[in-house]
Scaffold this motif. Structure first.
Motif, mmCIF file in Angstrom:
data_model
loop_
_atom_site.group_PDB
_atom_site.id
_atom_site.type_symbol
_atom_site.label_atom_id
_atom_site.label_comp_id
_atom_site.label_asym_id
_atom_site.label_seq_id
_atom_site.Cartn_x
_atom_site.Cartn_y
_atom_site.Cartn_z
ATOM 1 N N ILE A 1 0.086 56.841 45.407
ATOM 2 C CA ILE A 1 0.508 56.497 44.035
ATOM 3 C C ILE A 1 -0.782 56.182 43.278
ATOM 4 O O ILE A 1 -1.613 55.395 43.758
ATOM 5 C CB ILE A 1 1.433 55.267 44.047
ATOM 6 N N VAL A 2 -0.949 56.801 42.133
ATOM 7 C CA VAL A 2 -2.245 56.698 41.444
ATOM 8 C C VAL A 2 -2.069 56.084 40.052
ATOM 9 O O VAL A 2 -1.184 56.474 39.291
ATOM 10 C CB VAL A 2 -2.879 58.101 41.285
ATOM 11 N N HIS A 3 -2.904 55.092 39.750
ATOM 12 C CA HIS A 3 -2.945 54.547 38.392
ATOM 13 C C HIS A 3 -4.309 54.864 37.811
ATOM 14 O O HIS A 3 -5.333 54.515 38.406
ATOM 15 C CB HIS A 3 -2.748 53.033 38.396
ATOM 16 N N LEU A 4 -4.287 55.494 36.659
ATOM 17 C CA LEU A 4 -5.543 55.829 35.984
ATOM 18 C C LEU A 4 -5.798 54.769 34.912
ATOM 19 O O LEU A 4 -4.966 54.554 34.033
ATOM 20 C CB LEU A 4 -5.384 57.210 35.338
ATOM 21 N N THR B 1 -14.013 55.108 33.902
ATOM 22 C CA THR B 1 -12.627 55.335 34.306
ATOM 23 C C THR B 1 -12.429 54.803 35.723
ATOM 24 O O THR B 1 -13.280 54.998 36.591
ATOM 25 C CB THR B 1 -12.313 56.843 34.288
ATOM 26 N N MET B 2 -11.292 54.135 35.914
ATOM 27 C CA MET B 2 -11.010 53.550 37.229
ATOM 28 C C MET B 2 -9.728 54.159 37.793
ATOM 29 O O MET B 2 -8.807 54.472 37.026
ATOM 30 C CB MET B 2 -10.793 52.061 36.993
ATOM 31 N N LEU B 3 -9.695 54.347 39.087
ATOM 32 C CA LEU B 3 -8.473 54.849 39.718
ATOM 33 C C LEU B 3 -8.014 53.853 40.771
ATOM 34 O O LEU B 3 -8.813 53.454 41.632
ATOM 35 C CB LEU B 3 -8.746 56.193 40.409
ATOM 36 N N ASP B 4 -6.754 53.431 40.682
ATOM 37 C CA ASP B 4 -6.146 52.623 41.750
ATOM 38 C C ASP B 4 -5.302 53.567 42.576
ATOM 39 O O ASP B 4 -4.363 54.183 42.059
ATOM 40 C CB ASP B 4 -5.239 51.545 41.134
ATOM 41 N N GLN C 1 -11.292 65.079 30.550
ATOM 42 C CA GLN C 1 -9.850 64.863 30.666
ATOM 43 C C GLN C 1 -9.243 65.861 31.648
ATOM 44 O O GLN C 1 -8.441 65.495 32.503
ATOM 45 C CB GLN C 1 -9.185 64.964 29.290
ATOM 46 N N GLN C 2 -9.695 67.099 31.528
ATOM 47 C CA GLN C 2 -9.177 68.145 32.408
ATOM 48 C C GLN C 2 -9.462 67.805 33.880
ATOM 49 O O GLN C 2 -8.602 67.921 34.744
ATOM 50 C CB GLN C 2 -9.873 69.441 32.039
ATOM 51 N N GLU C 3 -10.683 67.355 34.130
ATOM 52 C CA GLU C 3 -11.065 67.015 35.505
ATOM 53 C C GLU C 3 -10.287 65.816 36.016
ATOM 54 O O GLU C 3 -9.896 65.751 37.175
ATOM 55 C CB GLU C 3 -12.560 66.735 35.573
#
Ligand SMILES: Nc1ncnc2c1ncn2[C@@H]1O[C@H](COP(=O)(O)OP(=O)(O)O)[C@@H](O)[C@H]1O
Ligand SMILES: N[C@@H](CC(=O)OP(=O)(O)O)C(=O)O
Length: 551
Positions: free
Chosen positions: A423-426, A352-355, A408-410
């Motif tokens: 601003i977060v993109h998952l 999983t990546m977070l921008d 998913q919860q985390e």
């Protein structure tokens, strides 16, 4: 450490005798090791998956009569996975249906069949199987499987394989003694499922194994993967593949000459052979390279396992129990890096990546600190990072968390917290492709890699060069990852031009260093000619459908 040092010293002092292996001692380089424990031989699940395999492994031990090994075993075959599945099914099936759980029956049948085929008494594992069934019934009754119980459940795999193997060695006249790691001083943190070995383990294990050996020599057969939580006193596990760590911990504790990990492949390979079968054996590795490739997903070694070997400066040899003649991979503190471009390509899927983009103006300080404080608070571990002044991209590793629902919860939690400042993109279903190699060649590696990826139409979504400086990581979409690995392997391990370019660079460097060394200059110009020929020939050969490696 006193015991480790004295073990080594005594080992060098030498000694004679037919020894516990029951075979005549071969006079050779190892013979001066005498009667001291000299190596760890760890056999993974694939090496001890059946009675026939156990016989082979016993044969391997007997083939080195000059060695006095400590044997570390994993659970037979896929037993750990089966135990986990049986536990999950027990939670929901009701006590009266436990005996019908398919995985439980497979485990029971495999172990009974193995004992029978080896000509042993069923009593060797009878109590263990009984206790295991009771445990599954207990889980069914409680309708829950805690992390602590799960560790206790999977421990039955190693407890049974070692009991069977030690009994078999004794049956064929090789005196052996079985040990449960949690009873001989493997003290760990209480992180069930992924416990860390604590320092107190080394003197405790050395005292016990060395003491027993001195009093009454017998090959120790130790359960891999298991420990004892220092607070809870309960059985813990060291993370999947943790028997490698058991082996290196014992190696360091006893100050042994070598740690051997026997697998079902010819050593550490240039990539996962299940992804690309043309993978080749890497003959030498440093501990740093091995750690990096294990950490970034190469299943062949446990990520923490190199630490004790590095600290104790004990070489680790990865060997194939199905092909013992193959030289394998030797892992040491240092190696000659001049001729190395790339060591291995590793894939970690399902990442999983977070921008994360700051909502504040450019020039704001403290943004990175706040982002990482959130990760710290939530106990989330980050693999790769790329930053600019106002944004940061990170990859997270979901495999570090046991339970799928929790992930998913985390993730929802971490996104919610980060959205307070950014601003977060998952981005899910990403893959990290790690190029483990010589950092001094990173330009060459990147040039080749991006050439290949551009030709394949793959868009790299993030790039990060590891702080340890042996790793360049590229993040791509999961669906493209396997094709990328194949293309990268062909370009970086199977093309002559990369090797020739390296030779040219090496010789140029040598000739530069040697000033007016004409011979070197001449040789390097010859390589230049070869290099340009390669560059000219390879693309045209490809377009004609020839395989350049057949030249
Ligand atoms: N770079 C790699 N080199 C060798 N094996 C790899 C690599 N990446 C993944 N593997 C996989 O790791 C397996 C060996 O590790 P593992 O299953 O832990 O062995 P064991 O259970 O025998 O200890 C191989 O069968 C292979 O499929
Ligand atoms: N049996 C454990 C520990 C282990 O190290 O196994 P293997 O050596 O087969 O990878 C597991 O499956 O994780």
């Amino acid at each position: 450490m006193v015991v480790a040092g004295s073990t080594r010293r005594r080992a060098r002092e030498g000694g004679d005798g037919d020894g516990v292996l029951g075979a005549p001692v071969v006079r050779g380089p190892g013979a001066e090791l005498g009667d001291q424990l000299s190596v760890v031989m760890k056999f993974g699940g694939s090496s001890v998956s059946s009675a026939a395999r156990m016989e082979e492994v016993a044969g391997l031990i007997l083939a080195f009569p000059e060695e006095r090994p400590v044997v570390v075993l994993s659970a037979m075959g896929k037993t750990t996975n089966l135990l986990l599945l049986a536990g999950e099914k027990a939670v929901g099936c009701g006590v009266i249906h436990v005996s019908e759980i398919e995985e439980w029956n497979t485990i029971k049948d495999l172990h009974i069949k193995t004992v029978d085929e080896l000509g042993l008494q069923r009593s060797v594992i009878h109590d263990m199987l009984d206790e295991l069934e009771q445990l599954l019934k207990g889980i069914a009754m409680m309708k829950e499987l805690t992390l602590r119980t799960r560790d206790y459940l999977v421990s039955f795999g190693e407890c049974m394989s070692t009991r069977i193997f030690a009994a078999y060695l004794n049956k064929i006249g090789v005196k052996a003694r079985q040990y449960d790691a949690f009873d001989i001083g493997f003290i760990t943190t209480d992180d069930f499922g992924n416990a860390d070995v604590l320092e107190a383990t080394y003197p405790a294990v050395a005292k016990r194994l060395h003491g027993d050996w001195i009093r009454d020599p017998a090959i120790p057969v130790v359960t891999g993967f298991l420990g004892k939580g220092w607070k809870s006193g309960a059985v813990t596990t060291l993370g999947r593949g943790g028997s490698d760590l058991t082996a290196t911990t014992i190696g360091k504790a006893l100050g042994l000459r070598e740690i051997q990990v026997w697998k079902d492949v010819d050593g550490v390979l240039t990539c996962d052979p299940n992804i690309y079968p043309n993978a080749k054996t890497v003959p030498y590795l440093t501990f740093e390279e091995a750690t990096e490739l294990a950490y970034f997903g190469a299943q062949v070694l446990h990520p923490q396992s190199m630490r004790p070997a590095r600290e104790g400066d004990i070489p680790v040899r990865v060997k194939n129990s199905y092909n013992p003649k193959a030289p394998g991979t030797l892992i040491t503190n240092q190696r000659e890096m001049d001729k190395v471009v790339l060591t291995s390509i590793v894939l970690k899927s399902n990442v999983t990546m977070l921008d994360i983009v700051s909502t504040r103006m450019l020039g704001q300080f403290g943004f990175l600190a706040r982002v990482f404080a959130i990760f710290e608070d939530l106990g989330i571990s980050v693999d790769c990072v790329a930053t600019s002044e106002v944004s940061i991209s990170v990859s997270l590793d979901p495999s570090k968390i046991w339970s799928r629902e929790l992930i998913q919860q985390e993730l929802d939690n971490v996104v919610e917290e980060l959205e307070k400042i950014a601003i977060v993109h998952l981005l899910q279903q990403r893959a990290i492709i790690s190029l483990i190699g010589n950092v001094r060649r990173s330009s060459l590696i990147l040039e080749k890699a991006f050439h290949v990826l551009r030709k394949s139409g793959v868009n790299v979504q993030m790039i990060s060069q590891g702080a340890s400086k042996v790793n360049v990581s590229l993040i791509v979409h999961d669906s493209e990852a396997k094709a990328c690995i194949k293309a990268l392997h062909e370009a970086l391990f199977e093309d002559d031009d990369v090797l020739t370019q390296l030779e040219v660079e090496n010789l140029l460097m040598a000739s530069w260093n040697n000033g007016k060394d004409m011979v070197c200059m001449l040789r390097s110009s010859l390589y230049w000619v070869r290099y340009w020929k390669c560059l000219a020939v390879i693309p045209s050969a490809r377009s004609e459908g020839h395989d350049p490696s057949n030249k």
